[in-house]
Design an enzyme around this catalytic site. Structure first.
Site, short mmCIF file in Angstrom:
data_model
loop_
_atom_site.label_atom_id
_atom_site.label_comp_id
_atom_site.label_asym_id
_atom_site.label_seq_id
_atom_site.Cartn_x
_atom_site.Cartn_y
_atom_site.Cartn_z
N HIS A 171 -3.48 -5.58 -11.65
CA HIS A 171 -2.68 -6.77 -11.47
C HIS A 171 -1.22 -6.53 -11.05
CE1 HIS A 171 -3.08 -6.98 -16.09
NE2 HIS A 171 -1.87 -6.21 -15.84
N TYR A 258 6.12 8.34 -14.52
CA TYR A 258 5.25 8.76 -13.22
C TYR A 258 6.02 9.71 -12.44
CZ TYR A 258 2.04 4.93 -14.53
OH TYR A 258 1.26 3.91 -15.14
#
Length: 488
Positions: A171, A258
């Protein structure tokens, strides 16, 4: 319509309830069966009680069953939904705490980075077991909908090695779009037209239009910097937007782990994160949140059960993809969303074997991806760094090759920015030994790993991280909730 949906990991009570009510917002689905399965009989009985109450209160013929026998749940199912966390919070704590000893500060640690890679090693053998059951027992042509992280690795393994029709669902795109609509002053999300493409948690808003008018980088930067809340909570995402020219779908905290630039120095971390909520970059934030949520649910179960008496309101159907995909496949009503699938040329400048997240349309004929998308070069480069790690991680998980596992961790962007090869080798040994009960493919490697740990001279440190909050007690959570209610 009458068909069966199996939900694996249904003991994830809040999320299972959301999927259940979303699916029952589709009028044609009132006669279907939900088969719940989980390792925890206790959690299964709690969620079944809630769903039974929903069925009873809404006077529906829907059937709900619950069993710890996964194969029984999957038998005859047309759709299988996975939302499992292999190893639970116990293993997840290792994913956060052990890397901290080597200077690796993660906010979430469930997608890549040291924690996400080990999470994948635990999940993938189980995912392949699910696939075997689906091939043997489910309805022919059954579809596997994976909600579990690490999204790309799990989906990659299910498609390449599990040989099951699989789509990964997240989502992040929807939440990012909601933010953009808000900062641009849209009256509703329907005014915003957007295309996102990339890989899960590194998906990029490569095209934005508000009421048909194209939105450029400068306007979007100005809108975010003028927003009283997001300008503080999303500092890192705004910085990436300025440098890359496009906004990332992922939260400030996720995105920070990340990339190799924002969490490698402890003194720099606090400049880029916000401590108002875990998702904005707190050390081990999601572990803390998950622990508090579990404790809260156990204590407040009677209130959750009482709330299940409310009628299902289709106007409150969530934007989680699952119910909309099922509706499109079964009724032919077209649904547009962003899905995790094997690339196969959909994104022109990412490898064909990678699991990408990109736009697609769903109807009776299946999920049809929009092909020929080219993402900006900097976005592709960032995605490639993670794809290479994901590929090695999946292959290591399937083969039990601990040397390949270590190389995968070494090539992770944040790990490589913080740790030396010697530290990575020892850290992986330590994590594999600590999590051995959930890593059957590495059983042969555990004795040698223990011996190396006993003789190691690599130094570690006891460190809570750069921005840590303590787990709050039920009493503290209740007091905070009461204070917020009073303030409103």
């Amino acid at each position: 319509m009458s068909f069966k949906i199996a939900i694996i990991g249904a003991g994830s009570v809040g999320f299972t309830k959301k999927l259940f009510t979303d699916i029952l917002c589709v009028p044609e689905f009132k006669d279907i069966e939900f088969a719940l399965t989980d390792l925890s009989e206790h959690n299964l009985q709690m969620i079944k009680a809630i769903l039974d109450k929903i069925v009873e209160s809404n006077k529906l013929p829907t059937k709900v069953t619950a069993t710890t026998d996964r194969r029984e749940a999957i038998s005859g199912a047309r759709y299988i939904i996975s939302c499992v966390r292999v190893g639970g919070l116990e293993a997840y704590a290792d994913d956060i705490h052990i890397p901290l000893k080597y200077g690796i500060d993660q906010c979430v640690g469930d997608t890549i980075c040291a924690g996400g890679i080990l999470y994948g090693q635990r999940n993938i053998p189980v995912i392949l077991d699910f696939c075997k059951d689906i091939r043997e027992l489910a309805e022919p042509g059954a579809k596997f909908l994976n909600y579990a992280n690490p999204m790309a690795m799990n989906t990659w393994a299910a498609i390449e090695y599990g040989k099951v029709d699989t789509v990964g669902l997240c989502h992040g795109v929807q939440h990012g779009a909601e933010q953009i609509a808000e900062v641009l002053g849209a009256k509703s999300l329907s005014e915003l037209d957007y295309i996102c493409s990339g890989i899960n948690h590194q998906t990029w808003f490569v095209d934005l239009k508000l009421n048909g008018r194209k939105i450029g980088k400068d306007e979007l930067v100005a809108a975010f910097e003028a927003h009283s809340v997001f300008s503080q909570q999303e500092k890192l995402r705004i910085d990436v937007l300025k440098r890359f020219g496009v906004y990332s779908t992922e939260s400030n905290g996720h995105l920070s782990e990340y990339l190799p630039w924002y969490r490698k120095r402890p003194e720099e971390i606090t400049k880029w994160i916000d401590m108002s909520d875990w998702i904005h970059g707190e050390t081990g934030g999601y572990l803390r949140h998950s622990t508090e949520t579990r404790n809260w649910f156990e204590t407040e179960f009677p209130q959750f059960l009482a709330s299940a008496e409310k009628p299902i309101d289709p106007a409150k159907r969530s934007n989680e993809h699952a119910s909309h995909i099922l509706e499109a496949l079964e009724t032919g009503r077209v649904y547009r969303g962003h899905f995790n699938v094997k690339n196969n040329g959909v994104i022109t400048n990412l490898p064909s074997d990678a699991i990408i997240e990109s736009p697609g349309f769903v109807d009776r004929f299946g999920i049809n991806m929009v092909s020929g998308v080219t993402i900006p070069e900097a976005c592709a480069a960032t995605c490639m760094a993670s794809i290479n790690v994901q590929r090695m991680s999946v292959h290591a998980a399937v083969t039990g090759d601990i040397d390949l596992l270590k190389l995968a961790v070494l090539h992770d962007p944040l790990v490589g920015a913080v740790s030396t090869p010697e530290e990575v080798w020892q850290m992986v040994d330590e994590m594999v030994v600590a999590q051995a009960r959930w890593l059957p493919q590495y059983a042969h490697a555990v004795p040698a790993a223990k011996e190396r740990l006993a003789n190691s001279k690599v130094k570690t440190k006891e460190w809570a991280g750069a921005a840590r909050r303590n787990v709050r007690s039920i009493e503290e959570l209740r007091a905070e909730k009461a204070a917020l209610k009073q303030a409103v």
